[in-house]
Motif scaffolding. Sequence first.
Motif, PDB file in Angstrom:
ATOM      1  N   TYR A   8      55.030  38.472  14.165  1.00 44.00           N
ATOM      2  CA  TYR A   8      53.635  38.781  13.833  1.00 44.00           C
ATOM      3  C   TYR A   8      53.539  39.387  12.436  1.00 44.00           C
ATOM      4  CZ  TYR A   8      52.808  38.438  18.877  1.00 44.00           C
ATOM      5  OH  TYR A   8      52.744  38.016  20.159  1.00 44.00           O
ATOM      6  N   VAL A  22      52.663  35.254  11.373  1.00 41.44           N
ATOM      7  CA  VAL A  22      52.783  34.061  12.202  1.00 41.44           C
ATOM      8  C   VAL A  22      51.852  34.234  13.389  1.00 41.44           C
ATOM      9  CG1 VAL A  22      54.361  32.657  13.569  1.00 41.44           C
ATOM     10  CG2 VAL A  22      55.175  33.808  11.519  1.00 41.44           C
ATOM     11  N   PRO A  23      50.979  33.243  13.670  1.00 43.30           N
ATOM     12  CA  PRO A  23      50.075  33.369  14.808  1.00 43.30           C
ATOM     13  C   PRO A  23      50.854  33.415  16.133  1.00 43.30           C
ATOM     14  CG  PRO A  23      49.577  31.404  13.505  1.00 43.30           C
ATOM     15  CD  PRO A  23      50.790  32.009  12.920  1.00 43.30           C
ATOM     16  N   TRP A  51      50.688  31.760  19.014  1.00 46.52           N
ATOM     17  CA  TRP A  51      51.205  30.570  19.698  1.00 46.52           C
ATOM     18  C   TRP A  51      52.465  30.064  19.008  1.00 46.52           C
ATOM     19  CZ3 TRP A  51      51.584  25.516  17.819  1.00 46.52           C
ATOM     20  CH2 TRP A  51      50.949  25.272  16.589  1.00 46.52           C
ATOM     21  N   LEU A  52      52.499  30.168  17.675  1.00 50.60           N
ATOM     22  CA  LEU A  52      53.722  29.736  16.972  1.00 50.60           C
ATOM     23  C   LEU A  52      54.872  30.701  17.245  1.00 50.60           C
ATOM     24  CD1 LEU A  52      52.397  28.457  13.546  1.00 50.60           C
ATOM     25  CD2 LEU A  52      53.743  27.189  15.219  1.00 50.60           C
ATOM     26  N   LYS A 111      58.184  29.147  18.595  1.00 51.73           N
ATOM     27  CA  LYS A 111      59.325  29.088  17.675  1.00 51.73           C
ATOM     28  C   LYS A 111      60.246  30.291  17.731  1.00 51.73           C
ATOM     29  CE  LYS A 111      58.018  25.783  14.437  1.00 51.73           C
ATOM     30  NZ  LYS A 111      58.135  25.456  13.030  1.00 51.73           N
ATOM     31  N   VAL A 112      59.802  31.392  18.324  1.00 55.41           N
ATOM     32  CA  VAL A 112      60.690  32.555  18.411  1.00 55.41           C
ATOM     33  C   VAL A 112      61.074  32.844  19.862  1.00 55.41           C
ATOM     34  CG1 VAL A 112      60.904  35.032  17.979  1.00 55.41           C
ATOM     35  CG2 VAL A 112      59.816  33.567  16.287  1.00 55.41           C
ATOM     36  N   MET A 137      48.923  45.716  13.126  1.00 54.92           N
ATOM     37  CA  MET A 137      50.007  45.444  14.069  1.00 54.92           C
ATOM     38  C   MET A 137      49.805  46.194  15.382  1.00 54.92           C
ATOM     39  SD  MET A 137      52.408  43.317  13.498  1.00 54.92           S
ATOM     40  CE  MET A 137      53.769  43.857  14.502  1.00 54.92           C
ATOM     41  N   VAL A 159      46.042  37.724  11.341  1.00 49.15           N
ATOM     42  CA  VAL A 159      47.218  36.998  10.851  1.00 49.15           C
ATOM     43  C   VAL A 159      47.234  36.968   9.326  1.00 49.15           C
ATOM     44  CG1 VAL A 159      48.310  34.735  10.801  1.00 49.15           C
ATOM     45  CG2 VAL A 159      47.441  35.633  12.950  1.00 49.15           C
ATOM     46  N   ARG A 218      48.277  40.319   7.927  1.00 49.48           N
ATOM     47  CA  ARG A 218      49.724  40.571   7.994  1.00 49.48           C
ATOM     48  C   ARG A 218      50.493  39.775   6.961  1.00 49.48           C
ATOM     49  NH1 ARG A 218      49.211  39.729  14.133  1.00 49.48           N
ATOM     50  NH2 ARG A 218      47.940  41.546  14.635  1.00 49.48           N
ATOM     51  N   ARG A 219      49.916  38.668   6.472  1.00 46.32           N
ATOM     52  CA  ARG A 219      50.595  37.951   5.389  1.00 46.32           C
ATOM     53  C   ARG A 219      50.465  38.719   4.087  1.00 46.32           C
ATOM     54  NH1 ARG A 219      48.625  31.901   7.023  1.00 46.32           N
ATOM     55  NH2 ARG A 219      49.689  31.939   9.016  1.00 46.32           N
ATOM     56  N   PHE A 221      65.955  37.236  13.396  1.00 51.06           N
ATOM     57  CA  PHE A 221      65.830  36.306  14.522  1.00 51.06           C
ATOM     58  C   PHE A 221      67.210  35.795  14.916  1.00 51.06           C
ATOM     59  CE2 PHE A 221      61.694  35.807  12.309  1.00 51.06           C
ATOM     60  CZ  PHE A 221      60.931  36.410  13.284  1.00 51.06           C
ATOM     61  N   THR A 280      68.201  33.361  16.674  1.00 50.72           N
ATOM     62  CA  THR A 280      68.430  31.919  16.750  1.00 50.72           C
ATOM     63  C   THR A 280      68.549  31.288  15.369  1.00 50.72           C
ATOM     64  OG1 THR A 280      66.047  31.743  16.943  1.00 50.72           O
ATOM     65  CG2 THR A 280      67.304  31.539  18.960  1.00 50.72           C
ATOM     66  N   LEU A 317      58.244  29.415  10.324  1.00 56.20           N
ATOM     67  CA  LEU A 317      57.557  29.615  11.603  1.00 56.20           C
ATOM     68  C   LEU A 317      56.110  29.178  11.518  1.00 56.20           C
ATOM     69  CD1 LEU A 317      58.970  33.069  12.709  1.00 56.20           C
ATOM     70  CD2 LEU A 317      59.611  30.825  13.526  1.00 56.20           C
ATOM     71  N   ASN A 318      55.563  29.158  10.300  1.00 55.76           N
ATOM     72  CA  ASN A 318      54.186  28.711  10.139  1.00 55.76           C
ATOM     73  C   ASN A 318      54.088  27.218   9.883  1.00 55.76           C
ATOM     74  OD1 ASN A 318      52.341  30.873  10.524  1.00 55.76           O
ATOM     75  ND2 ASN A 318      53.236  31.857   8.733  1.00 55.76           N
TER      76      ASN A 318
END
Lengths: 364, 259
Positions: free
Chosen positions: A251, A255-256, A258-259, A263-264, B53, B81, B84-85, B97, B99, B112-113
């Motif tokens: 977040y 990143v919204p 749903w993504l 994706k995470v 947040m 959103v 936060r950017r 992350f 992964t 991720l976007n």
Amino acid sequence: MTTTTKGSATEMPGDGPPPSQKSLLTGSLPRYAAPALLAATAALAAGVLLAFGALGIAQFAVFTVIAYAVVISIASRVVENRRQATDRLVTTIVYACFGLAMVPLVSLLWTVLSEGLARLDLYFLTVSMNGVTPSMDAGGVYHAIVGTIAITGLAAVISIPIGLLTSIYLVEYGQGRLKQAITFFVDVMTGIPSIVAGLFVVALWMMIFGPGKTNGAAGAIALSVLMIPVVVRSCEEMLRLVPNELREASYALGVPKWLTVVKVVLPTAIAGITTGVMLALARVIGETAPLILTAGSSAVAINWNLFNGQMMSLPVFIYSQVRMGGAINYERAWAAALALIVVVMLLFFLARLVSRFFAPNLSR
Amino acid sequence: MAKRIDVSGLHVFYGDFKAVEDVSMTIEPRSVTAFIGSSGCGKSTFLRTLNRMHEVTPGARVQGKVMLDDQDVYGPDVDPVAVRREIGMVFQRPNPFPTMSIYDNVIAGAKLNNQRMPKAKADDLVERSLRGANLWEEVKDRLTRPGAGLSGGQQQRLCIARAIAVEPAVLLMDEPCSALDPISTLAIEDLIAKLKENYTIVIVTHNMQQAARVSDVTAFFNLAGTGKPGRLIEMGETNKIFTKPEKKETENYITGRFG
């Protein structure tokens, strides 16, 4: 280690309080004592049982374990101390219980292997029972394998998306009453007896298509009813294990939601989700009752079509062969049981591969 | 690039519980502002309201106004959103992350976007961000290895690289060094001094020496009492707060008489 302990004990300052009389040393049984005593008690048990003419595996095992537990506790109590004696006694009990728990598993696998291997050959796996009379020394299980794959495959295609999306809703989005209600009904659904799921689908098909129209798809729906709650439960647990910090990190990068989920959260949990789904699949692949009611129990020919006609499956095949009661039928039932176990084991093997492939690589 | 934050009359609630009461402050661009105060006095909560947040926590809400230059962060049509950017964040515990590789972690904001970017541009962004976070030399030969395999201090710098890769105007840091050893802490503090040339930086810390070392302005938060909301007690030039604070409470805290 021991030398340092002794050294520091002797180097106590002379003008301090008098050194404690408690010794850190205690007697201990030599390393070979436990196996030697076990061998001795086993020999003793065999001897006594032989003398009474009652030597059998079960008696021998029980007698040996009890005798060994008594002997090792006394020996340890005499040579070592009470705590060590209790430790050795409980260790013996734990090992004995483990052995006891393994008995049915090993015995089951052994029975299925020894009874089933005789008939399980390429011929058996590649022909159906079409045109084979029950007592003929011919025919195979191919049509049942086809049915099992088609029916559980369709059940998985229906249940996995529904179950996974439901668990995502419960963990990531759900709030308040609706979430509570869904959790409650999922719990209730996990407890539905499989025959009831079968009856439900029979009634449904009766209502929509009229009597006598049940087919493979009906069986798949019945299995889905059983499978969805299990998938929801296991995926929910796995999604909850994903640390909240990862969601927040995502977040914070703008990143919204749903993504973030796609994706995470999902990639992080994918290994656990795969295992959970496979466990759910393994639970339904052996279901018999709902398939007898829906997909039928008398199909003998190969039928890939889920939407037309009866469909045999491995568990139902076993059931109907055992019902016929001849020696050859029992052989077929055992071979089919072995085939079913092999199919389930292949599924688990596949699941391990998939989860290893997807799992986050944490090695340095 | 750096922007000013203007907060006026901000109250923060968790459900019915008021966590922070009536905070007004101005955070200047291209400076480091430190929040100090005892545990549970609402400084992290307040920090999280600056980039919305805190809304991630169910039941959390805010009254009051937060302006980013001339834009209202809590305006009716503002997308959290997008906020936060513009206002990035680094957390207490390093959270790369698991992964993703080091490389993918750095460009996670774009990846991720679902933003597509040419390989050369991505390579350039990764190198620039890692250099910006003083991590490039240490990881340039193993960019494809998992980010979770780095040491704690390296992971935290990776998280900073990830945060500056989205090119925010403001960088919020919530106790970024509390899980790190002194050497990694020093590395992060050097980095903060370098980053303030381009960013507005707000840092929450429990370490008063750290606040004194890295910040230009210090804000002291304290609880009005047990079970009562946290308040901003005093805010001013760091060396003034640490040498001649105006309020008795501040003096007690920084001299270690409580907290």
